[in-house]
Every structure is written in structure tokens, then in C-alpha cells.
Scaffold this motif. Structure first.
Motif, PDB file in Angstrom:
ATOM      1  N   VAL A 306      -5.257   2.248 -46.939  1.00  0.00           N
ATOM      2  CA  VAL A 306      -5.794   2.160 -45.681  1.00  0.00           C
ATOM      3  C   VAL A 306      -5.466   0.920 -44.949  1.00  0.00           C
ATOM      4  CG1 VAL A 306      -7.553   3.431 -46.646  1.00  0.00           C
ATOM      5  CG2 VAL A 306      -7.962   1.012 -46.779  1.00  0.00           C
ATOM      6  N   PHE A 307      -5.525   0.846 -43.681  1.00  0.00           N
ATOM      7  CA  PHE A 307      -5.026  -0.375 -42.983  1.00  0.00           C
ATOM      8  C   PHE A 307      -6.438  -0.606 -41.973  1.00  0.00           C
ATOM      9  CE2 PHE A 307      -0.392  -0.358 -43.571  1.00  0.00           C
ATOM     10  CZ  PHE A 307      -0.175   0.723 -44.184  1.00  0.00           C
ATOM     11  N   SER A 308      -6.878  -1.632 -41.982  1.00  0.00           N
ATOM     12  CA  SER A 308      -7.745  -2.122 -41.016  1.00  0.00           C
ATOM     13  C   SER A 308      -7.240  -3.398 -40.254  1.00  0.00           C
ATOM     14  CB  SER A 308      -9.130  -2.393 -41.639  1.00  0.00           C
ATOM     15  OG  SER A 308      -9.531  -1.190 -42.009  1.00  0.00           O
ATOM     16  N   ARG A 309      -7.836  -3.637 -39.091  1.00  0.00           N
ATOM     17  CA  ARG A 309      -7.761  -4.669 -38.202  1.00  0.00           C
ATOM     18  C   ARG A 309      -9.008  -5.512 -38.052  1.00  0.00           C
ATOM     19  NH1 ARG A 309      -4.091  -6.248 -33.800  1.00  0.00           N
ATOM     20  NH2 ARG A 309      -4.913  -8.314 -33.445  1.00  0.00           N
ATOM     21  N   LEU A 310      -8.737  -6.697 -38.973  1.00  0.00           N
ATOM     22  CA  LEU A 310     -10.037  -7.515 -39.065  1.00  0.00           C
ATOM     23  C   LEU A 310      -9.515  -8.735 -37.897  1.00  0.00           C
ATOM     24  CD1 LEU A 310     -10.336  -7.245 -42.911  1.00  0.00           C
ATOM     25  CD2 LEU A 310     -11.653  -5.898 -41.148  1.00  0.00           C
ATOM     26  N   GLY A 311      -9.987  -8.845 -36.895  1.00  0.00           N
ATOM     27  CA  GLY A 311      -9.777  -9.968 -35.977  1.00  0.00           C
ATOM     28  C   GLY A 311      -8.290 -10.067 -35.903  1.00  0.00           C
ATOM     29  N   ASN A 312      -7.717 -11.384 -36.010  1.00  0.00           N
ATOM     30  CA  ASN A 312      -6.374 -11.506 -36.048  1.00  0.00           C
ATOM     31  C   ASN A 312      -5.652 -11.318 -37.649  1.00  0.00           C
ATOM     32  OD1 ASN A 312      -7.222 -13.832 -37.297  1.00  0.00           O
ATOM     33  ND2 ASN A 312      -6.304 -15.302 -35.967  1.00  0.00           N
ATOM     34  N   ARG A 313      -6.269 -10.718 -38.336  1.00  0.00           N
ATOM     35  CA  ARG A 313      -5.840 -10.205 -39.646  1.00  0.00           C
ATOM     36  C   ARG A 313      -5.465  -8.716 -39.917  1.00  0.00           C
ATOM     37  NH1 ARG A 313     -10.422 -11.593 -43.196  1.00  0.00           N
ATOM     38  NH2 ARG A 313     -11.182 -10.903 -41.309  1.00  0.00           N
ATOM     39  N   LEU A 314      -4.464  -8.288 -40.837  1.00  0.00           N
ATOM     40  CA  LEU A 314      -4.305  -7.068 -40.973  1.00  0.00           C
ATOM     41  C   LEU A 314      -4.726  -6.781 -42.465  1.00  0.00           C
ATOM     42  CD1 LEU A 314      -0.748  -6.565 -39.395  1.00  0.00           C
ATOM     43  CD2 LEU A 314      -2.820  -5.949 -38.589  1.00  0.00           C
ATOM     44  N   ARG A 315      -5.218  -6.078 -42.777  1.00  0.00           N
ATOM     45  CA  ARG A 315      -5.687  -5.799 -44.065  1.00  0.00           C
ATOM     46  C   ARG A 315      -5.220  -4.431 -44.467  1.00  0.00           C
ATOM     47  NH1 ARG A 315     -10.718  -7.139 -46.595  1.00  0.00           N
ATOM     48  NH2 ARG A 315      -9.729  -9.420 -46.016  1.00  0.00           N
ATOM     49  N   ILE A 316      -4.548  -4.285 -45.593  1.00  0.00           N
ATOM     50  CA  ILE A 316      -3.999  -2.931 -46.148  1.00  0.00           C
ATOM     51  C   ILE A 316      -4.651  -2.892 -47.590  1.00  0.00           C
ATOM     52  CG2 ILE A 316      -1.955  -1.724 -46.606  1.00  0.00           C
ATOM     53  CD1 ILE A 316      -1.002  -4.621 -44.821  1.00  0.00           C
ATOM     54  N   ALA A 317      -5.112  -1.744 -48.060  1.00  0.00           N
ATOM     55  CA  ALA A 317      -5.554  -1.679 -49.458  1.00  0.00           C
ATOM     56  C   ALA A 317      -5.412  -0.347 -49.789  1.00  0.00           C
ATOM     57  CB  ALA A 317      -7.297  -2.048 -49.350  1.00  0.00           C
ATOM     58  N   GLY A 318      -5.333  -0.195 -51.285  1.00  0.00           N
ATOM     59  CA  GLY A 318      -5.526   1.043 -51.783  1.00  0.00           C
ATOM     60  C   GLY A 318      -4.944   0.821 -53.324  1.00  0.00           C
ATOM     61  N   THR A 319      -4.582   2.095 -53.738  1.00  0.00           N
ATOM     62  CA  THR A 319      -4.086   2.155 -55.391  1.00  0.00           C
ATOM     63  C   THR A 319      -5.433   2.004 -56.350  1.00  0.00           C
ATOM     64  OG1 THR A 319      -3.672  -0.013 -56.171  1.00  0.00           O
ATOM     65  CG2 THR A 319      -1.969   1.097 -54.775  1.00  0.00           C
ATOM     66  N   ALA A 320      -5.280   2.942 -57.460  1.00  0.00           N
ATOM     67  CA  ALA A 320      -6.205   2.910 -58.081  1.00  0.00           C
ATOM     68  C   ALA A 320      -5.599   3.115 -59.663  1.00  0.00           C
ATOM     69  CB  ALA A 320      -7.142   3.929 -58.103  1.00  0.00           C
ATOM     70  N   GLU A 321      -6.135   1.965 -60.511  1.00  0.00           N
ATOM     71  CA  GLU A 321      -5.597   2.184 -61.860  1.00  0.00           C
ATOM     72  C   GLU A 321      -6.947   1.820 -62.840  1.00  0.00           C
ATOM     73  OE1 GLU A 321      -2.755  -1.233 -61.789  1.00  0.00           O
ATOM     74  OE2 GLU A 321      -3.025  -1.546 -64.084  1.00  0.00           O
ATOM     75  N   LEU A 322      -6.931   2.942 -63.694  1.00  0.00           N
ATOM     76  CA  LEU A 322      -8.177   3.028 -64.757  1.00  0.00           C
ATOM     77  C   LEU A 322      -7.533   2.392 -65.834  1.00  0.00           C
ATOM     78  CD1 LEU A 322      -8.332   5.771 -62.901  1.00  0.00           C
ATOM     79  CD2 LEU A 322     -10.660   5.472 -63.885  1.00  0.00           C
ATOM     80  N   ASN A 323      -8.098   1.038 -66.032  1.00  0.00           N
ATOM     81  CA  ASN A 323      -7.391   0.135 -67.167  1.00  0.00           C
ATOM     82  C   ASN A 323      -8.293  -0.808 -67.719  1.00  0.00           C
ATOM     83  OD1 ASN A 323      -5.425  -0.645 -68.986  1.00  0.00           O
ATOM     84  ND2 ASN A 323      -4.612  -1.881 -67.532  1.00  0.00           N
ATOM     85  N   GLY A 324      -9.602  -0.556 -67.798  1.00  0.00           N
ATOM     86  CA  GLY A 324     -10.461  -1.399 -68.263  1.00  0.00           C
ATOM     87  C   GLY A 324     -10.819  -2.519 -67.317  1.00  0.00           C
ATOM     88  N   TYR A 325     -11.351  -3.658 -67.650  1.00  0.00           N
ATOM     89  CA  TYR A 325     -11.782  -4.641 -66.704  1.00  0.00           C
ATOM     90  C   TYR A 325     -10.911  -5.592 -66.342  1.00  0.00           C
ATOM     91  CZ  TYR A 325     -16.666  -2.573 -66.893  1.00  0.00           C
ATOM     92  OH  TYR A 325     -17.512  -1.685 -66.880  1.00  0.00           O
ATOM     93  N   ASP A 326      -9.537  -5.641 -66.636  1.00  0.00           N
ATOM     94  CA  ASP A 326      -8.818  -6.665 -66.063  1.00  0.00           C
ATOM     95  C   ASP A 326      -8.385  -6.646 -64.461  1.00  0.00           C
ATOM     96  OD1 ASP A 326      -5.850  -6.673 -65.469  1.00  0.00           O
ATOM     97  OD2 ASP A 326      -5.988  -5.006 -66.950  1.00  0.00           O
ATOM     98  N   ARG A 327      -8.664  -7.683 -64.038  1.00  0.00           N
ATOM     99  CA  ARG A 327      -7.960  -7.939 -62.781  1.00  0.00           C
ATOM    100  C   ARG A 327      -6.664  -8.520 -62.198  1.00  0.00           C
ATOM    101  NH1 ARG A 327     -11.147 -11.478 -59.178  1.00  0.00           N
ATOM    102  NH2 ARG A 327      -9.959 -10.678 -57.627  1.00  0.00           N
ATOM    103  N   ASP A 328      -5.773  -8.222 -63.394  1.00  0.00           N
ATOM    104  CA  ASP A 328      -4.407  -9.019 -63.145  1.00  0.00           C
ATOM    105  C   ASP A 328      -3.651  -8.381 -61.977  1.00  0.00           C
ATOM    106  OD1 ASP A 328      -5.116 -10.471 -65.426  1.00  0.00           O
ATOM    107  OD2 ASP A 328      -3.758  -9.466 -66.598  1.00  0.00           O
ATOM    108  N   LEU A 329      -2.876  -9.247 -61.253  1.00  0.00           N
ATOM    109  CA  LEU A 329      -2.216  -8.952 -60.190  1.00  0.00           C
ATOM    110  C   LEU A 329      -1.062  -8.215 -60.815  1.00  0.00           C
ATOM    111  CD1 LEU A 329      -1.729 -11.368 -57.446  1.00  0.00           C
ATOM    112  CD2 LEU A 329      -2.608  -9.174 -57.488  1.00  0.00           C
ATOM    113  N   ASN A 330      -0.669  -6.926 -60.327  1.00  0.00           N
ATOM    114  CA  ASN A 330       0.709  -6.360 -60.941  1.00  0.00           C
ATOM    115  C   ASN A 330       1.416  -6.442 -59.629  1.00  0.00           C
ATOM    116  OD1 ASN A 330       2.850  -4.421 -60.980  1.00  0.00           O
ATOM    117  ND2 ASN A 330       1.528  -3.105 -62.407  1.00  0.00           N
TER     118      ASN A 330
END
Ligand SMILES: Cc1cc2nc3c(=O)[nH]c(=O)nc-3n(C[C@H](O)[C@H](O)[C@H](O)COP(=O)(O)OP(=O)(O)OC[C@H]3O[C@@H](n4cnc5c(N)ncnc54)[C@H](O)[C@@H]3O)c2cc1C
Length: 419
Positions: A306-330
Motif C-alpha cells: 500500500v502507498f499513502s501520501r502523508l504530507g511531504n512523505r511517501l509511505r509504502i507498506a506491506g508483506t507479512a511474515e509469521l515468524n514469532g515476535y522478532d522485529r528484525d529487518l530483512n
């Protein structure tokens, strides 16, 4: 009545606001120093009633199997030696029948429509600003087959009162001219004019200020360690304060809104919540070239972003990984998102200085959140909002406030513990 809300994410903060509106004495407790600092921090920004197709649907089991072990997969199940994950997986499979899918969509759309109306009313009443946009959500398809497949869910949503229209590629470009660059690859789109977008974190923080001005207490940097039961009710919440000292906090009623952590605290009370963390990513970039940047909130069907326009920022989000509680960046996932954004809107955002974030969606197998009473008479649940916690926040918050107050909620939804 004294009400203690556990968690100051989107669901906790909206619960607190509406509980206060009902005249209760409200305290909110959270382990972070500020509100909306966990999953509600940098989500996709969409208020998307139109995004009601649950992950669990008749086509899902095959897709999930195909995606196993693929780092860039939109929904990646990393199989672990974790009973909680396996049970969740089995429950997910049960939700994939056509009948369950239809029922789940109906719940998600009804709560979504009510929630969007409630957000609009709240905004009108408070004048909150959170880089909101009311230009609708455009869901575009680059595969003709997937576009064809969009007709049926769009029709179902229209029948449920969510006006998701199927439109041509040319109309999509008229609505969002930044898509002109990929016009030859567009198969078509759907457009829901009433959907919205905005910065969920900014919204929550602004709402905290309103709540504080209205007398709600926020115990920040306080970690809940347990909910203690006596005589079949919650007797008190045990928590550590900013200095690590244990405290007992008592109230007449408790609202559990701790996102993906909720099941860990409910379990000792004999309450099994089918919530599993589904890690998602977001990328935020400053707009570099206004002429190439999108204005309308978008959903890219092929990459499930998903792509949203937040003022002068672009926010892109998505993907889902079911792998416990770790928040590590892949890194593979981060780069795939940036690459896709560049492919669609080359040069629109400052990709070199992109900010990456991960959050744990509190996912239920059905994508339907758990809102209502629990088996303990003074413990209420407002949790498990998965992919749509921002969309459903205001409707859920208002509904739980009504339920705690002994009133009938305003929306027809499968609330727990309510006949
Ligand atoms: C990548 C991504 C994109 C998304 N995009 C969208 C979107 O576009 N639209 C949409 O509608 N939804 C979206 N979502 C979903 C939405 O962000 C979530 O559903 C929502 O933020 C969940 O809110 P919550 O209040 O339940 O949980 P949280 O925001 O996680 O709040 C729970 C709170 O509980 C606190 N807590 C936990 N444990 C303890 C403890 N022991 N003691 C004290 N406090 C504790 C935490 O600090 C936290 O503040 C997205 C999610 C992700 C990850």
C-alpha cells in the motif's frame, strides 16, 4: 466507573477516548514512553474499508504453500517449533472455506464502514490533523487475471454498502496521474472514493493530548507483568513503574488492547486468544519530485503493497511474515519494497534516505478482530486487529466503550460475549 486500558496503541487510545466520552474515569498504561510506539507507529496509513478480503480465503492455502521459503513472498509462513503458530495455522485453514470467507468479509466491511464514519465524526468534533487525505483508495492491477478476479469481491463489498467500483486503466490514471508512467502495464483498477488515509501515529498522539486535556491519565513507561485474578474477576494489574518497582493497579473494569502481546497476558487467566504476530514492513521517504509523486492512496495488487501520501512523505507498506515476535529487518524485503516504489514512481521519493520500519500485526486467523466481553466479567477485549487496526480503530474503540458502559454497540458485528 474506573477503567484501566492496557496498551496505548491505536486501539487503546481510541478506547480511552470513547470511554471518557461515556463519562468513565480512565487510565491507560503502556510500556513505551509515548503512545502508538509499537505496531501503530508507521503503518500503511490506509483507512481502507475496501481492503476487506481476509488473508484466509479459498485460494490462500495453495498460495501460502507456493510462497513457503520465498524471501519476497507477500505472506511468508516460517514454520517454527511453536505450538501457538501451528494452532493458529490450523485455525487459518478452517477460515479458508467460501462460507467462512463470506462471513468474515461481512464482519470486516460492517465494522470498517462504521469505523470510518466514526473517525469522520471524531475529526469533525475535535479538528484533529494527521496528514489525512480524503481522496479515496485506488487498488490497481497489473495482471489481467487478478483484475478479473477483483470483480466478485468488489461486487460483494458493494452489496455490503462499501462502494468499491471497478474502473478502467485510463480512469485509474485520471484519478492518479502519477500512474501514467506504468499505464501500458495496467490491467485495470478498483476505486473506493469514500476511503481515506492518514498518519496513524500522529492521529494517536493528537488524540492522547485531547484525552489528557479531558482528564484521562497515561501511565507511560510502565510495563504490565500480569493480570491477577481473584474470585473469578480481575483483581488488579501488576506492573513495573519507570523505576522498575512493582505496583498493583486496580480498576472496576479492564480493557485489554496490547496488540500482538495480548494473548500472552490473557492465557494465564484461561483465555486463549487466537492472535499471532505477523511482521510487516514499511518504508518512508521524503518526496523528491512532486510531479512524479502520487497523491491518492494506492494498493498495488501484484506486490500487495500500500502507498499513502502523508504530507511531504511517501509511505509504502506491506508483506507479512509469521515468524514469532522478532522485529528484525530483512534487507531483502526492504530492498524489494524500494525497488517496486522506484519502478512505479521513478524519482518520486528520496530512496537513498528511506527509513525502514517493522511492526507486528496482531493477526487472527480470520482477520476479524476480537472485541467485547471475556469470560471474566470485568475484563474486556479490544485486540487482534491484524491488517486493519487503523481502519477499525475508531469503530472498535467506540464499541468497546459502549459495551463497558452496558450499552448496545451501534454496529452489527460479532462481538465476543454478546448475545
Ligand atoms: C506494515 C504494516 C502496515 C499496516 N498498514 C495498515 C493500514 O494501511 N491500514 C490499517 O488499517 N492498518 C494497518 N496496519 C495494521 C495496524 O497498524 C495495526 O492493526 C494496529 O496498529 C494495531 O494496534 P494495537 O493498538 O492493537 O497494537 P499496538 O499498536 O501494538 O499497541 C499495543 C500497545 O501495547 C503496549 N504493550 C505491549 N505489551 C505491554 C506490556 N507488557 N506492558 C505495557 N504495555 C504493553 C505496546 O507498547 C503498544 O503500545 C498495518 C500494520 C503493519 C505492521
Amino acid at each position: 466507573m474506573k477503567v484501566l486500558v492496557l496498551g496505548a496503541g491505536l486501539l487503546g487510545v481510541t478506547s480511552a477516548y470513547f470511554l471518557r466520552q461515556q463519562g468513565h474515569e480512565v487510565t491507560v498504561i503502556d510500556r513505551q514512553a509515548s503512545a502508538a510506539a509499537e505496531t501503530s507507529f508507521a503503518n500503511g496509513g490506509q483507512i481502507s474499508v475496501s481492503h476487506a478480503e481476509p488473508w484466509a480465503n479459498p485460494g490462500a492455502p495453495l498460495k501460502v504453500l507456493k510462497w513457503l521459503g520465498k524471501e519476497e513472498a507477500p505472506l511468508l509462513f516460517r514454520v517454527r517449533a511453536d505450538m501457538h503458530q501451528w494452532l493458529w495455522g490450523l485455525q487459518f485453514l478452517r477460515e479458508c472455506t467460501p462460507a467462512r470467507t463470506r462471513w468474515n468479509i461481512a464482519q470486516i466491511v460492517r465494522l470498517g464502514t462504521y469505523s470510518r464514519d466514526t473517525l469522520q465524526a471524531l475529526r469533525a468534533a475535535t479538528g484533529l490533523h494527521y496528514d489525512q487525505r480524503t481522496q479515496g483508495i485506488l487498488h490497481f492491477y497489473t495482471s489481467a487475471k487478478e483484475f478479473e478476479g477483483a470483480e466478485a469481491p468488489a461486487a460483494q463489498m458493494r452489496a455490503l454498502g462499501c462502494d468499491r467500483r471497478v474502473i478502467s486503466a485510463d480512469e485509474a490514471v485520471r484519478i492518479e496521474p502519477a500512474l501514467a508512467h506504468i499505464r501500458p502495464r495496467l490491467a485495470g483498477a478498483t476505486y473506493t472514493a469514500e476511503d481515506e488515509s492518514g498518519d496513524a501515529n500522529q492521529f494517536a498522539r493528537e488524540l492522547v493530548s485531547r484525552c489528557e486535556a479531558d482528564g484521562v491519565r497515561f501511565l507511560m513507561s510502565h510495563t504490565v507483568t500480569a493480570l491477577r485474578e481473584a474470585g473469578g474477576t480481575v483483581d488488579h494489574v501488576e506492573a513495573t513503574d519507570t523505576d522498575g518497582r512493582f505496583q498493583r493497579i486496580r480498576a472496576d473494569a479492564y480493557v485489554l488492547a496490547m496488540g500482538s502481546l495480548s494473548p500472552l497476558y490473557a492465557k494465564p487467566l484461561g483465555i486463549e486468544l487466537p492472535i499471532y504476530p505477523a511482521k510487516g514492513y514499511s518504508v518512508t521517504m521524503a518526496v523528491r519530485d512532486e510531479s512524479k509523486a502520487h497523491q491518492v492512496s494506492l494498493t498495488d495488487d501484484e506486490y500487495k503493497l500500500v502507498f499513502s501520501r502523508l504530507g511531504n512523505r511517501l509511505r509504502i507498506a506491506g508483506t507479512a511474515e509469521l515468524n514469532g515476535y522478532d522485529r528484525d529487518l530483512n534487507r531483502v524485503r526492504c530492498e524489494a519494497i524500494v525497488k517496486r516504489a522506484e519502478e512505479l514512481f521513478l524519482g518520486a521519493g528520496d530512496a537513498e534516505n528511506a527509513q525502514f520500519w517493522t511492526g507486528l500485526r496482531p493477526a487472527t486467523p480470520s482477520n476479524v478482530p476480537i472485541i467485547g466481553r471475556s469470560k471474566l466479567p470485568n475484563l474486556y477485549l479490544n485486540t487482534g486487529h491484524g491488517t486493519l487496526g487503523w481502519t477499525h480503530a475508531c469503530g472498535s474503540g467506540k464499541s468497546i466503550a459502549y459495551i463497558v458502559s452496558g450499552k448496545k454497540p451501534e454496529v452489527d458485528f460479532a462481538f465476543t460475549g454478546i448475545a
